[in-house]
Design an enzyme around this catalytic site. Structure first.
Site, PDB file in Angstrom:
ATOM      1  N   HIS A  34       0.816  -1.207   0.000  1.00 54.17           N
ATOM      2  CA  HIS A  34       0.000   0.000   0.000  1.00 54.17           C
ATOM      3  C   HIS A  34       0.854   1.263   0.000  1.00 54.17           C
ATOM      4  O   HIS A  34       0.514   2.245  -0.662  1.00 54.17           O
ATOM      5  CB  HIS A  34      -0.921  -0.003   1.225  1.00 54.17           C
ATOM      6  CG  HIS A  34      -1.891   1.127   1.265  1.00 54.17           C
ATOM      7  ND1 HIS A  34      -2.993   1.194   0.453  1.00 54.17           N
ATOM      8  CD2 HIS A  34      -1.920   2.251   2.028  1.00 54.17           C
ATOM      9  CE1 HIS A  34      -3.673   2.305   0.705  1.00 54.17           C
ATOM     10  NE2 HIS A  34      -3.040   2.969   1.649  1.00 54.17           N
ATOM     11  N   HIS A  80      -9.954   3.826  -0.878  1.00 54.87           N
ATOM     12  CA  HIS A  80     -10.234   3.350   0.483  1.00 54.87           C
ATOM     13  C   HIS A  80     -11.090   2.102   0.360  1.00 54.87           C
ATOM     14  O   HIS A  80     -12.232   2.057   0.814  1.00 54.87           O
ATOM     15  CB  HIS A  80     -10.920   4.445   1.313  1.00 54.87           C
ATOM     16  CG  HIS A  80     -10.198   4.733   2.580  1.00 54.87           C
ATOM     17  ND1 HIS A  80     -10.823   4.981   3.770  1.00 54.87           N
ATOM     18  CD2 HIS A  80      -8.866   4.803   2.853  1.00 54.87           C
ATOM     19  CE1 HIS A  80      -9.930   5.204   4.717  1.00 54.87           C
ATOM     20  NE2 HIS A  80      -8.731   5.099   4.182  1.00 54.87           N
TER      21      HIS A  80
END
Length: 720
Positions: A34, A80
């Protein structure tokens, strides 16, 4: 998710010792997929990131692009995804909060949001639950902070059932002399934390986002999801403006993935400096927090600023004025050491650049996706039309965007529901917004700023490379339909588990396809986000290249996407009969090769923008999801309609890009404009009847506006 053995060995070799518990956790998060893009970074060099107006490109919290010598816009996009599966309301809300703070950290005032949402089958109860929670989270947060949501997309595909996607883009406005960057500038300056108190929410969020979702994710991973407070974020927006007005900020970074440890180490590494931080100085809302928790908590509404020592008291005063917490947590130092202490003990002592940027990249095998077979269904025209026009993918998204405030800020000239949003960026006001805020919110330049965003999972699931190219052309066409030409783009590249060769091959395809198309269109890709490991027990998501494109135009007026009932209807780009990736095939379980993107797409976009701005043009609507069937249905209003002829069912449902329907009072001028660019065919006439009359290969269909609206309002009908 513990450190991999190879990573641990690399760290031990660099440090000359075993890492502390806090160091291990910090490396685990900063070296996660990430944060470090270990599987995707080798591919991203395919993008062209420089251009005439690019001021700040990839690598900062958001990109900065010049509108003119004095006025810049910021542009960024984030995902998200995992948090929105575990907790759709807070996951989506904090996605909005994070991209807004990325905008603040560049010195800009946020003026627009676009949300691109992807869910499993609409008929599935769990998909509706996720959709409802995500939309509510976005609306509650965005509406509360006063930033309009002006566009985006909502798509449904069975392969998102176990892993929805929530991609959020934000545009900001900033004067050229107010731009702030994230790289630390000067030893001796203080690091100041402003905003919400730090708690234990969001712990390990970066590593959580770097692994597949399992069947227990909704319960076991809930502590990794942050909890947002939009009212504090609004105070932070205003405080940030005042700090900029007073020229108190040297550098800035918002606290997102990996929390304070991520923001502070990245600031220091970018400036090729060091720092010393005392973690117990961080203002906290929970007792007994340890060093690792303070470093890695992803509590929201927090900013890390570099501030000159003589300005610290003034920063404190501004924070107090807005009822925000403020902590002087450390200082910038010479050298390249990131040092953090807790209660007198050194808990982190590592080279800053090694910590922030030292993760080794992955060299993963890939497989090219197979070519789709040709298997065309045999369906009656009326059945096909009603299924496609009434599909949740092509249906009206009014249920979604009516929950968003898209007019706050008084800039929205064309809002959601059209091909692209158009924002008015006007001349500077004589009076500032308030006595202490002569900020970017008031700088206005007299031009329109257009925004289009989205992707089509049917396209990229069918053909990742060609589908991604089509996504780029489609978004550029959306801008052109409003009379705007592309300025810059940001992308959010979503994929499944990259360790699976077929999944990684599809991801490579969307990267290369998007990069090639943007280069052809001469649109620099100035920033973006990568989200991998979007995989679950239900399988991987389709490779999904969300693209958000900004464009500019003179003035703010734009032709509508609905019929005006007075002109001739032309199809610029001509009829196409390839059906690959179409909603028609998705509805009836067919397959076909994907339509090629037109070679002259750049000229098409430029010409369409000129035609859209012509006085004789009454309406323009691009042809994309659902093909001509949906485009013509969307032209119909209660007062105006369409009388059109299409040569075949395949031509009616093809979603080949680089095409638009133009209603014009001067067909000859449109034909002349496109003479050397693209074919132009006459479809029929706009009418004043409020109905669609359609002839397809000798068969006829007729629907009035109320019937079309009833079919297209499936989301509102099922969810209200």
């Amino acid at each position: 998710m513990p450190l991999a053995d190879a990573d641990r060995e690399r760290i031990v070799d660099e440090l000359g010792r075993d890492p502390t518990r806090a160091e291990s956790a910090l490396f685990e998060n900063l070296w996660s997929e990430h944060c470090a893009y270990r599987s995707s970074l080798p591919l991203l060099s395919a993008f062209e990131t420089e251009g005439e107006g690019v001021v700040v490109g990839p690598g900062d919290d958001a990109a900065v692009v010049a509108l003119d010598d004095d006025t810049y816009v910021t542009f960024g996009v984030e995902s998200h995804n995992h948090p929105s599966y575990v907790d759709p309301y807070d996951g989506a809300a904090t996605g909005v909060g994070g991209i807004v703070r990325d905008t603040l950290s560049m010195g800009a005032y946020p003026i627009a949001l676009a949300d691109c949402l992807y869910f499993g089958d609409f008929d599935a109860e769990h998909s509706r639950y996720l959709l409802d929670g995500v939309v509510e989270g976005i609306s509650d947060y965005g509406n509360s902070i006063g930033v309009p949501t002006v566009g985006g997309s909502t798509a449904f595909h069975p392969d998102y059932e176990g892993n929805p996607l929530v991609n959020v883009a934000c545009v900001g406005l900033v004067d050229a002399d107010r731009v702030v960057t994230a790289d630390a500038k000067r030893p001796g300056n203080e690091l100041v934390l402003v905003g919400n108190a730090t708690g234990r929410d969001g712990l390990g969020g970066a590593s959580f986002a770097s692994e597949d979702l399992d069947e227990d994710a909704e319960t076991e991973d809930r502590p990794a999801v942050q909890v947002g407070d939009p009212y504090t974020e609004k105070l932070l927006v205003e405080a940030n403006e005042e700090l900029l007005d007073r020229d108190l900020l040297v550098a800035a970074r918002d606290l997102g993935a990996a929390g304070l440890g991520g923001a502070s180490s990245e600031m220091i590494a970018k400036g090729r400096l060091g720092c010393e931080i005392d973690l117990e100085r961080v203002h906290q809302r929970e007792e007994g927090m340890n060093a690792m928790e303070i470093l890695l908590a992803e509590s929201q509404e927090r900013m890390c600023y570099e501030v000159a020592p003589e300005d610290v008291d003034e920063v404190r005063d501004v924070a107090e004025k807005y009822d925000l917490g403020c902590s002087v947590i450390g200082e910038v130092t010479d050298g390249n050491r990131y040092v953090a202490r807790f209660e007198g003990d050194v808990v982190v002592d590592a080279p800053a650049e090694f910590l922030a940027d030292g993760a080794p990249l992955n060299d993963l095998p890939s497989e090219e996706p197979p070519e789709p077979t040709v298997d065309l269904p045999d369906v009656a025209l009326d059945e096909a039309f009603e299924a496609v026009v009434g599909s949740p993918n092509t249906a009206s998204k009014r249920w979604v965007y009516r929950q968003y405030d898209h007019e706050v800020g008084a800039r929205t000239a064309t809002g959601p529901g059209d091909d692209a949003a158009v924002l008015a960026v006007r001349e500077a006001n004589a009076e500032p917004r308030s006595a202490d805020k002569s900020n970017g919110e008031n700088r206005e330049t007299g031009q329109g700023l257009a925004l289009a965003a989205g992707a089509s999972p049917n396209w990229t699931a069918t053909a990742p490379y060609e589908g991604a190219r089509a996504v780029a052309v489609e978004n550029a066409t959306n801008l052109a339909a409003k009379g705007a030409t592309p300025l810059a783009a940001v992308d959010c590249l979503n994929g499944g588990n990259p360790e699976k060769p077929d999944v990684y091959g599809g991801f490579e395809g969307i990267v290369d396809g998007l990069a090639d198309a943007c280069a052809d269109l001469d649109v620099p890709v100035v920033g973006g986000n990568v989200s991998l490991y979007n995989d679950s027990v239900a399988g991987p998501i389709p490779p999904t290249p969300t693209l958000a494109v900004l464009g500019t135009k003179s003035g703010y007026d734009a032709p509508p996407a609905s019929s005006q009932g007075e002109g001739t209807l032309l199809l610029v780009g001509g009829h196409r009969e390839e059906l690959g990736g179409s909603e028609y095939l998705a509805q009836f379980d067919g397959s076909d090769t994907f339509p090629a993107v037109p070679a002259d797409a750049p000229a098409f976009v430029e010409t369409l923008a000129d035609v859209a701005d012509a006085r004789e043009t009454l309406a323009v609507h691009d042809v994309s999801d659902g093909g001509l069937a949906v485009a013509l249905a969307e032209l119909v209003t209660d007062e105006t309609g369409v009388d059109a002829t299409v040569p075949s069912l395949d031509a009616l449902f093809s979603e080949a890009v680089g095409r638009a329907v133009v209603e014009t009072e001067d067909p000859g001028a449109v034909r002349e404009a496109f003479e050397d660019v693209a074919p132009v065919v006459e479809l029929g006439e706009a009418t004043a009847e409020g109905a669609l009359d359609l002839s397809v290969d000798g068969e006829t269909l007729a629907y009035d506006a109320a019937e079309i609206r009833e079919r297209r309002d499936v989301l509102a009908r099922e969810l209200d």
